[in-house]
Write a protein that holds these residues in place. Sequence first.
Motif: not given
Length: 326
Positions: A194, A213, A218
């Motif tokens: 991200i 995230a 992520a």
Amino acid sequence: MATEMGNAPSALNAKISNQSGFQVRYCPEGVHFFDRRSGWNLLLEEVETATASWARAPRYMSIALTNACELSCPYCYAAKEPARQRADQVVQWAKELDANGGLGVGFGGGEPTLFPAFAELCQSVHSETNLAVTFTTHGHRFTEELVESLSGSVDFIRLSMDGVGSTYERLRGRSFDQFRSQLNLIRRTTGFGINMVLNSETISDLPDAADFAFSEGAQELLLLPETGVDGELTCDPKTLSRAANWVSENQARVRLATSDHAVAALGVPRLPIASSDGSFDFMHLDARGVLKFGAFERQGRQLEQGDSLLVAIEALRNTRSAPTHA
């Protein structure tokens, strides 16, 4: 010896490649090993390398495929005049990078998924070179068809998300719930990180954005203090201070990164595998075909169709003090 794991390509100055995607790169700092599939990196600093073996290409090249984008984020510094690369020329330039020590290419814009036959371009570069293929996107154009076309042909995706909830919706003009649903498609394509622009409007969202995230899978949070078209930080000192405090408290528990010009401001450490002066880690090619040392540079070298990227790289490098390459 320096090591790093992660899907975002990072490395140094030279390589021998093979069809497995595993690369060996020779540079003034030593011998660098890189695997584009896992993002595994190893630098043997104890090994001396001959000048003649050093890479002639930068370790990583960002290429703006197009200036087109459907969003109108108020802090966007990307060029707005119409411009677009040619796919066959990009593939040829990628082959030059691969043959001369490049480790990765990152497609951006604008919005790269607006580039005609974008998936086919990624497939060509990934199959015809050993470069790691990455791109930065707002994510809203992902479809089942795009996932199927890109899977196996990209190694990492950087997804722009400036704030969460109403902050995201106000700044990006798109539904945050829609963004969340798009992550289901992106996760099926490859690993992702991200990107978050930091300014006075997004800083309060940083803790929630980080939690979101990493809970969504992520692998990295890239913090980007707002920057003007000239490359100077326009993020106010109070926001930078708040961000730096948060980084200090959280960098041990999550994987964070930032741009080179914001390392000191945020206190995010430089990657362990990076050249001593950064002189040959990175170059940028804008959508008009102008080669630069970075996206914010005003001056560069214009490439025309059929021009050698390597020749342009060496000519541009000669304008700066840098290690001599044989």
